[in-house]
Motif scaffolding. Sequence first.
Motif, PDB file in Angstrom:
ATOM      1  N   TYR A  38       1.824   1.823  12.679  1.00  0.00           N
ATOM      2  CA  TYR A  38       1.401   3.068  12.299  1.00  0.00           C
ATOM      3  C   TYR A  38       1.187   2.728  10.573  1.00  0.00           C
ATOM      4  N   ASN A  39       1.980   2.083  10.112  1.00  0.00           N
ATOM      5  CA  ASN A  39       1.775   1.863   8.524  1.00  0.00           C
ATOM      6  C   ASN A  39       0.687   0.790   8.460  1.00  0.00           C
ATOM      7  N   LYS A  41      -1.980   0.533  10.358  1.00  0.00           N
ATOM      8  CA  LYS A  41      -3.267   1.217  10.556  1.00  0.00           C
ATOM      9  C   LYS A  41      -3.524   1.996   9.310  1.00  0.00           C
ATOM     10  N   ASN A  42      -2.611   2.696   8.674  1.00  0.00           N
ATOM     11  CA  ASN A  42      -2.940   3.315   7.477  1.00  0.00           C
ATOM     12  C   ASN A  42      -2.965   2.727   6.146  1.00  0.00           C
ATOM     13  N   GLY A  43      -2.813   1.630   6.117  1.00  0.00           N
ATOM     14  CA  GLY A  43      -3.072   0.764   5.239  1.00  0.00           C
ATOM     15  C   GLY A  43      -1.890   1.324   3.891  1.00  0.00           C
ATOM     16  N   THR A  44      -0.582   1.553   4.456  1.00  0.00           N
ATOM     17  CA  THR A  44       0.355   1.708   3.323  1.00  0.00           C
ATOM     18  C   THR A  44       1.013   0.491   2.804  1.00  0.00           C
ATOM     19  N   GLY A  47       3.012  -1.312   5.374  1.00  0.00           N
ATOM     20  CA  GLY A  47       2.119  -1.949   6.402  1.00  0.00           C
ATOM     21  C   GLY A  47       1.461  -3.059   6.065  1.00  0.00           C
TER      22      GLY A  47
END
Length: 191
Positions: A38-39, A41-44, A47
Amino acid sequence: MIAIVLFGKPGAGKGTQAEFLKEKYNLTHISTGDVFRYNLKNGTDLGKQAQVYMSEAKLVPDEITINMLANEVEKNMDKDGFLFDGFPRTIKQAEALEALLKEKNIRLAGTVALEANDDILVARILERGKTSGRADDQDEAKIRYRYTEYNENTAPLIKYYQDKNVFHAVDGIGSIEEITGRLSKVIDTLI
Ligand code: AMP
């Protein structure tokens, strides 16, 4: 509150079973692999930190993983407990988990392993890779590398938890319903 650790090699069916078990026992399901994806994918920041390891099918370093897990636990104290899937994967993570559970007054009810042989698991993952969109599910060398990681870092946890009398194994071959039944039978004795 209680915690149950679902244990097993990649492809053993932990995620599939967790979907049923979390409803049945009113637990928050935390899959560290899902949280990392999830991270990613969201570029955090998390991540980005995890990406290099995940793309090579290596374990993300303990410190990053443990902090992430502690955050997830902190955010989800509203159910009857937790179902951990894909965590702990090292002795260091298991020790950190023990400290975290103690601090939060959560009882480790048990760890339950889904067992299946590697060839069946590799075939399952390759099949899953056709639809999961996960690069690490599509490349047999990467899949095999995840088993190397498992054997070196995660397998020692079996003895670790056996010594604490909280390790239980379940045959992971059969229909989804059969396996849910076997897991429930064990979990019913733990809660
Ligand atoms: P999974 O979905 O559980 O197969 O995890 C996918 C990938 O996420 C693994 O190959 C690791 O790179 C990373 N990962 C997930 N859980 C952990 C963990 N507990 N410790 C370290 N890395 C993890």
